[in-house]
Design a protein around this motif. Sequence first.
Motif, PDB file in Angstrom:
ATOM      1  N   LEU A  10      55.430  35.479  34.552  1.00 49.88           N
ATOM      2  CA  LEU A  10      54.261  36.258  34.160  1.00 49.88           C
ATOM      3  C   LEU A  10      53.033  35.364  34.000  1.00 49.88           C
ATOM      4  CD1 LEU A  10      52.936  38.886  33.265  1.00 49.88           C
ATOM      5  CD2 LEU A  10      53.779  38.449  30.950  1.00 49.88           C
ATOM      6  N   ALA A  11      53.220  34.221  33.339  1.00 49.13           N
ATOM      7  CA  ALA A  11      52.094  33.308  33.125  1.00 49.13           C
ATOM      8  C   ALA A  11      51.523  32.815  34.452  1.00 49.13           C
ATOM      9  CB  ALA A  11      52.540  32.122  32.267  1.00 49.13           C
ATOM     10  N   LYS A  12      52.394  32.437  35.376  1.00 45.57           N
ATOM     11  CA  LYS A  12      51.928  31.938  36.666  1.00 45.57           C
ATOM     12  C   LYS A  12      51.268  33.041  37.486  1.00 45.57           C
ATOM     13  CE  LYS A  12      55.015  27.989  37.196  1.00 45.57           C
ATOM     14  NZ  LYS A  12      55.893  27.237  38.110  1.00 45.57           N
ATOM     15  N   THR A  13      51.812  34.248  37.406  1.00 49.97           N
ATOM     16  CA  THR A  13      51.222  35.364  38.144  1.00 49.97           C
ATOM     17  C   THR A  13      49.803  35.635  37.663  1.00 49.97           C
ATOM     18  OG1 THR A  13      53.397  36.373  38.504  1.00 49.97           O
ATOM     19  CG2 THR A  13      51.473  37.798  38.736  1.00 49.97           C
ATOM     20  N   LEU A  14      49.610  35.674  36.348  1.00 49.41           N
ATOM     21  CA  LEU A  14      48.277  35.901  35.800  1.00 49.41           C
ATOM     22  C   LEU A  14      47.330  34.769  36.172  1.00 49.41           C
ATOM     23  CD1 LEU A  14      49.220  37.251  32.254  1.00 49.41           C
ATOM     24  CD2 LEU A  14      48.386  38.558  34.205  1.00 49.41           C
ATOM     25  N   SER A  15      47.842  33.542  36.163  1.00 44.68           N
ATOM     26  CA  SER A  15      47.021  32.392  36.535  1.00 44.68           C
ATOM     27  C   SER A  15      46.593  32.477  37.994  1.00 44.68           C
ATOM     28  CB  SER A  15      47.803  31.096  36.278  1.00 44.68           C
ATOM     29  OG  SER A  15      47.032  29.965  36.597  1.00 44.68           O
ATOM     30  N   ILE A  16      47.501  32.880  38.867  1.00 40.74           N
ATOM     31  CA  ILE A  16      47.182  33.030  40.287  1.00 40.74           C
ATOM     32  C   ILE A  16      46.156  34.133  40.494  1.00 40.74           C
ATOM     33  CG2 ILE A  16      48.109  33.756  42.522  1.00 40.74           C
ATOM     34  CD1 ILE A  16      50.730  32.348  41.729  1.00 40.74           C
ATOM     35  N   ILE A  17      46.334  35.257  39.789  1.00 39.59           N
ATOM     36  CA  ILE A  17      45.386  36.366  39.912  1.00 39.59           C
ATOM     37  C   ILE A  17      43.983  35.918  39.498  1.00 39.59           C
ATOM     38  CG2 ILE A  17      44.741  38.611  38.945  1.00 39.59           C
ATOM     39  CD1 ILE A  17      47.741  39.269  38.824  1.00 39.59           C
ATOM     40  N   CYS A  18      43.895  35.183  38.392  1.00 37.48           N
ATOM     41  CA  CYS A  18      42.585  34.692  37.946  1.00 37.48           C
ATOM     42  C   CYS A  18      41.992  33.727  38.969  1.00 37.48           C
ATOM     43  CB  CYS A  18      42.721  33.996  36.588  1.00 37.48           C
ATOM     44  SG  CYS A  18      43.025  35.120  35.217  1.00 37.48           S
ATOM     45  N   GLY A  19      42.841  32.882  39.549  1.00 38.82           N
ATOM     46  CA  GLY A  19      42.360  31.956  40.571  1.00 38.82           C
ATOM     47  C   GLY A  19      41.807  32.693  41.777  1.00 38.82           C
ATOM     48  N   ILE A  20      42.499  33.746  42.207  1.00 39.40           N
ATOM     49  CA  ILE A  20      42.027  34.535  43.351  1.00 39.40           C
ATOM     50  C   ILE A  20      40.718  35.241  43.013  1.00 39.40           C
ATOM     51  CG2 ILE A  20      42.558  36.535  44.798  1.00 39.40           C
ATOM     52  CD1 ILE A  20      45.507  35.713  44.630  1.00 39.40           C
ATOM     53  N   LEU A  21      40.610  35.749  41.798  1.00 38.21           N
ATOM     54  CA  LEU A  21      39.400  36.472  41.398  1.00 38.21           C
ATOM     55  C   LEU A  21      38.179  35.562  41.300  1.00 38.21           C
ATOM     56  CD1 LEU A  21      40.765  38.940  38.688  1.00 38.21           C
ATOM     57  CD2 LEU A  21      40.064  39.463  41.032  1.00 38.21           C
ATOM     58  N   THR A  22      38.400  34.259  41.139  1.00 36.79           N
ATOM     59  CA  THR A  22      37.239  33.360  41.121  1.00 36.79           C
ATOM     60  C   THR A  22      36.533  33.342  42.474  1.00 36.79           C
ATOM     61  OG1 THR A  22      38.482  31.368  41.791  1.00 36.79           O
ATOM     62  CG2 THR A  22      38.344  31.847  39.414  1.00 36.79           C
ATOM     63  N   ILE A  23      37.228  33.684  43.551  1.00 36.90           N
ATOM     64  CA  ILE A  23      36.623  33.625  44.892  1.00 36.90           C
ATOM     65  C   ILE A  23      35.529  34.673  45.053  1.00 36.90           C
ATOM     66  CG2 ILE A  23      37.090  33.753  47.361  1.00 36.90           C
ATOM     67  CD1 ILE A  23      39.922  32.678  46.734  1.00 36.90           C
ATOM     68  N   PRO A  24      35.791  35.982  44.817  1.00 37.98           N
ATOM     69  CA  PRO A  24      34.672  36.936  44.892  1.00 37.98           C
ATOM     70  C   PRO A  24      33.616  36.697  43.813  1.00 37.98           C
ATOM     71  CG  PRO A  24      36.661  38.006  44.062  1.00 37.98           C
ATOM     72  CD  PRO A  24      37.079  36.662  44.571  1.00 37.98           C
ATOM     73  N   ALA A  25      34.038  36.200  42.650  1.00 35.93           N
ATOM     74  CA  ALA A  25      33.050  35.893  41.606  1.00 35.93           C
ATOM     75  C   ALA A  25      32.134  34.762  42.053  1.00 35.93           C
ATOM     76  CB  ALA A  25      33.765  35.522  40.302  1.00 35.93           C
ATOM     77  N   PHE A  26      32.695  33.778  42.733  1.00 36.93           N
ATOM     78  CA  PHE A  26      31.887  32.678  43.277  1.00 36.93           C
ATOM     79  C   PHE A  26      30.920  33.211  44.332  1.00 36.93           C
ATOM     80  CE2 PHE A  26      30.816  29.192  46.022  1.00 36.93           C
ATOM     81  CZ  PHE A  26      30.795  28.067  45.213  1.00 36.93           C
ATOM     82  N   ARG A  27      31.404  34.119  45.166  1.00 37.13           N
ATOM     83  CA  ARG A  27      30.546  34.693  46.223  1.00 37.13           C
ATOM     84  C   ARG A  27      29.356  35.442  45.625  1.00 37.13           C
ATOM     85  NH1 ARG A  27      27.503  36.478  49.273  1.00 37.13           N
ATOM     86  NH2 ARG A  27      27.762  37.079  51.465  1.00 37.13           N
ATOM     87  N   ARG A  28      29.588  36.166  44.542  1.00 36.03           N
ATOM     88  CA  ARG A  28      28.505  36.882  43.870  1.00 36.03           C
ATOM     89  C   ARG A  28      27.513  35.899  43.252  1.00 36.03           C
ATOM     90  NH1 ARG A  28      29.237  42.280  42.355  1.00 36.03           N
ATOM     91  NH2 ARG A  28      28.118  41.858  40.410  1.00 36.03           N
ATOM     92  N   ALA A  29      28.032  34.822  42.675  1.00 35.11           N
ATOM     93  CA  ALA A  29      27.145  33.810  42.100  1.00 35.11           C
ATOM     94  C   ALA A  29      26.297  33.151  43.179  1.00 35.11           C
ATOM     95  CB  ALA A  29      27.961  32.762  41.347  1.00 35.11           C
ATOM     96  N   ALA A  30      26.906  32.893  44.346  1.00 38.81           N
ATOM     97  CA  ALA A  30      26.148  32.297  45.446  1.00 38.81           C
ATOM     98  C   ALA A  30      25.053  33.235  45.924  1.00 38.81           C
ATOM     99  CB  ALA A  30      27.096  31.960  46.600  1.00 38.81           C
TER     100      ALA A  30
END
Length: 391
Positions: A10-30
């Motif tokens: 569960l911990a790793k799954t949540l960590s992976i999900i957060c890591g993936i979500l940083t990608i669209p968040a980074f795109r919005r920041a750019a």
Amino acid sequence: SLLFTPGPTLAKTLSIICGILTIPAFRRAAAVLGMSAVTASLATGVWALNVWLVRWSASGMESTLAVLLLLLAFEAQVRHRPAAGIWFGLAVLCRPEAALMVVVSAVDLWRTCGWRKAAVAVGWAAVVIVPWQLFAGLTFGTLVPNTALVKTDAGLPSLSEFLLGLERTSMILISSEGIEIALIVSGVAAFFTSRYRISGRSQRWATLLFAWAAFPAAVYLSRGVYVQSRYLLIGMPPLTLGAFVLLEGLARRGLVPRWTRLRFPLAGLIVLLQLALTWKVTLPHARAFEQTIAALTRLSAFLREATPPEAAVATGDVGVIGFYAHRYVLDLEGLISREVIPYRVGRPLDDLIIGETYWKVRRPDYIIAVSYTHLRAHETSLHLVCRLLLE
């Protein structure tokens, strides 16, 4: 935990999900920084393959969540939205050193929008942070997390600690972000030597990006923290954002005339560097560490089977052993057992074990003196690392 079984998966799954979500968040920041669609997409691709983002996304740690929260906070901050205080407040609960960014946010909004909007942003951050602080004070007896108490010096670090931290910080950042840092330095120099003036908006963006990139290393070096790559990960997005937005700005002023062609090979070069680091450095380390976790898990099973239920076990690896052994664990690192902190701070773990000063907190029935190399070499005889303390 109400919906899924708590544990490493569960911990790793949540960590992976957060890591993936940083990608669209980074795109919005750019995009909010004014990059063209193509440049923003290239910068996002570079971030998505960042060696440390890839390394720590599957770790089960809080690193990717902290990065995600700071990306969301930065976008709201650039848009002059006081709701940035909510994201910064959540980031503080995730990584306490992010409190510096709450101050940066308030000063920025005060200068650009007035004190009322700055006060609203601080108020939103307080709404998020204060309830937890009250709960922590009443429940744990401290407002400062145990991790911060253990991993930081009581005062200023010694010169040797500072130099060691500076060396590690430089090695981590230059190895993975060296190209971006070189581009930023060159771009800033080009701006200052040209006849163009930097607009107020660009100065604001540059200040926010610089503060975001600098605050993690500044906190760790000033507090004597043993710097690791996952600590510095929260300050890496602004380096990539800063490099690409700066080059785009130089191109618009004619200082990088072939930018539309150069950005593709540049992004490709950075990506190749990240992939090489992942393949040669972090992937072998991650695989080796998985063997260590497996060995500690088997050791925990041995403890559960071979020791009485009321036994107390002293160890510096409370996470795995505490979860699987089902025994009372005296955490020699002080992350869980807060009473151990005065005996642990400033002393190597081996000295603490040999000196037995922590026995004033509680005398353990068993102690686990962990050697990771030993564990991997003797996985079939894990009981060798357990030593009975009682006479």
